[in-house]
Scaffold this motif. Structure first.
Motif, PDB file in Angstrom:
ATOM      1  N   PHE A   1      57.232   5.825   9.710  1.00  0.00           N
ATOM      2  CA  PHE A   1      56.845   5.136   8.486  1.00  0.00           C
ATOM      3  C   PHE A   1      56.054   3.872   8.788  1.00  0.00           C
ATOM      4  CE2 PHE A   1      60.650   7.491   7.229  1.00  0.00           C
ATOM      5  CZ  PHE A   1      60.191   8.118   6.083  1.00  0.00           C
ATOM      6  N   LYS A   2      55.060   3.633   7.964  1.00  0.00           N
ATOM      7  CA  LYS A   2      54.291   2.385   7.963  1.00  0.00           C
ATOM      8  C   LYS A   2      54.118   2.013   6.496  1.00  0.00           C
ATOM      9  CE  LYS A   2      49.840   0.322   9.108  1.00  0.00           C
ATOM     10  NZ  LYS A   2      48.459   0.620   9.495  1.00  0.00           N
ATOM     11  N   ASP A   3      54.732   0.925   6.090  1.00  0.00           N
ATOM     12  CA  ASP A   3      54.744   0.540   4.681  1.00  0.00           C
ATOM     13  C   ASP A   3      55.343   1.699   3.876  1.00  0.00           C
ATOM     14  OD1 ASP A   3      53.528  -1.926   5.382  1.00  0.00           O
ATOM     15  OD2 ASP A   3      51.570  -0.947   5.380  1.00  0.00           O
TER      16      ASP A   3
ATOM     17  N   LYS B   1      54.065   4.748   3.655  1.00  0.00           N
ATOM     18  CA  LYS B   1      53.394   5.987   4.074  1.00  0.00           C
ATOM     19  C   LYS B   1      54.082   6.573   5.302  1.00  0.00           C
ATOM     20  CE  LYS B   1      49.112   5.018   1.865  1.00  0.00           C
ATOM     21  NZ  LYS B   1      47.745   5.412   1.799  1.00  0.00           N
ATOM     22  N   VAL B   2      53.864   7.884   5.490  1.00  0.00           N
ATOM     23  CA  VAL B   2      54.446   8.608   6.607  1.00  0.00           C
ATOM     24  C   VAL B   2      53.319   9.193   7.463  1.00  0.00           C
ATOM     25  CG1 VAL B   2      54.698  10.777   5.319  1.00  0.00           C
ATOM     26  CG2 VAL B   2      56.229  10.295   7.244  1.00  0.00           C
ATOM     27  N   LEU B   3      53.537   9.249   8.767  1.00  0.00           N
ATOM     28  CA  LEU B   3      52.557   9.798   9.704  1.00  0.00           C
ATOM     29  C   LEU B   3      52.673  11.319   9.719  1.00  0.00           C
ATOM     30  CD1 LEU B   3      50.481   9.059  11.971  1.00  0.00           C
ATOM     31  CD2 LEU B   3      52.407   9.311  13.566  1.00  0.00           C
TER      32      LEU B   3
ATOM     33  N   CYS C   1      55.361  16.352  10.786  1.00  0.00           N
ATOM     34  CA  CYS C   1      55.588  15.137  11.558  1.00  0.00           C
ATOM     35  C   CYS C   1      55.390  15.455  13.040  1.00  0.00           C
ATOM     36  CB  CYS C   1      57.009  14.642  11.325  1.00  0.00           C
ATOM     37  SG  CYS C   1      57.360  14.247   9.593  1.00  0.00           S
TER      38      CYS C   1
ATOM     39  N   CYS D   1      54.825  10.426  19.990  1.00  0.00           N
ATOM     40  CA  CYS D   1      53.928   9.739  19.042  1.00  0.00           C
ATOM     41  C   CYS D   1      52.731   9.127  19.765  1.00  0.00           C
ATOM     42  CB  CYS D   1      54.696   8.668  18.267  1.00  0.00           C
ATOM     43  SG  CYS D   1      55.825   9.367  17.050  1.00  0.00           S
TER      44      CYS D   1
ATOM     45  N   TRP E   1      56.474   2.290  12.647  1.00  0.00           N
ATOM     46  CA  TRP E   1      55.202   2.048  13.314  1.00  0.00           C
ATOM     47  C   TRP E   1      55.210   0.655  13.924  1.00  0.00           C
ATOM     48  CZ3 TRP E   1      51.478  -1.663  12.001  1.00  0.00           C
ATOM     49  CH2 TRP E   1      50.239  -1.525  12.633  1.00  0.00           C
TER      50      TRP E   1
ATOM     51  N   GLU F   1      46.131   2.903  15.803  1.00  0.00           N
ATOM     52  CA  GLU F   1      45.578   3.673  14.697  1.00  0.00           C
ATOM     53  C   GLU F   1      45.702   5.150  15.045  1.00  0.00           C
ATOM     54  OE1 GLU F   1      44.661   2.671  11.714  1.00  0.00           O
ATOM     55  OE2 GLU F   1      45.362   0.717  12.382  1.00  0.00           O
TER      56      GLU F   1
ATOM     57  N   TRP G   1      48.051   8.547   7.908  1.00  0.00           N
ATOM     58  CA  TRP G   1      49.124   8.060   7.044  1.00  0.00           C
ATOM     59  C   TRP G   1      48.970   8.667   5.664  1.00  0.00           C
ATOM     60  CZ3 TRP G   1      52.653   5.960   9.861  1.00  0.00           C
ATOM     61  CH2 TRP G   1      52.308   5.241  11.000  1.00  0.00           C
ATOM     62  N   TYR G   2      50.085   9.156   5.101  1.00  0.00           N
ATOM     63  CA  TYR G   2      50.059   9.793   3.794  1.00  0.00           C
ATOM     64  C   TYR G   2      51.190   9.262   2.929  1.00  0.00           C
ATOM     65  CZ  TYR G   2      46.770  12.880   6.018  1.00  0.00           C
ATOM     66  OH  TYR G   2      45.669  13.367   6.677  1.00  0.00           O
TER      67      TYR G   2
END
Length: 157
Positions: free
Chosen positions: A29-31, A33-35, A47, A66, A107, A111, A124-125
């Motif tokens: 997770f970043k904010d 959003k998910v990778l 994932c 990752c 995260w 990038e 990121w989605y």
């Protein structure tokens, strides 16, 4: 997907017989959003995942995969799910029984990009953008969202 050397070595001894392997899934997770990445071998969105090397800590596997597959540095923060996956039979006849350990990861840096060829697209989605994601992976994401829920186990009595 690249087959680890230790699996190739085992295959020389056991042929196509079922191998029990430990795999990890990193739900990053970043904010909000998910990778997610699109696999090169079958085109599915999921994932980041990979096989635990002999002697490797599973959380370290999630971090390594990752970096190798998506070019991002993450921190594994929680075990979200432990499950035995249905037996996989590959096109070459190999059978594998994966014990899947799903880690929530946060995260740290980098990038996302297809770093080693196992993914053709990665990014990121938002959680509302999971339309093409396999339902199994949507479930993994759902179980990993909470930062402090206990891990979920299947089949235990």
């Amino acid at each position: 997907m690249t087959t680890p050397e230790f699996v190739l070595s085992l295959r020389e001894r056991v042929g196509h017989a079922p191998l029990p392997l430990v795999g990890v899934t990193a739900v990053v997770f970043k904010d909000e959003k998910v990778l997610l990445g699109r696999r090169a071998d079958n085109g599915s969105w999921q994932c980041v995942s990979g096989i635990v090397e002999p002697g490797e800590e599973p959380a370290d596997t999630a971090v390594r995969e990752c970096r190798e597959e998506a070019g991002v540095d993450v921190r594994a923060t929680r075990l979200a799910l432990v499950q035995q996956l249905p037996r996989v039979t590959y096109a070459n006849g190999d059978h594998v029984d994966y014990l899947d350990l799903v880690f929530r990861c946060d995260w740290v840096s980098g990038e996302p990009h297809p770093a080693d060829g196992e993914l053709t697209e990665v990014g990121w989605y938002g959680l509302g953008e999971l339309v093409e994601v396999d339902p199994q992976h949507v479930r993994k994401i759902a179980l990993a969202i909470a930062e402090d829920d206990p891990a979920s186990f299947h089949g235990g009595r």
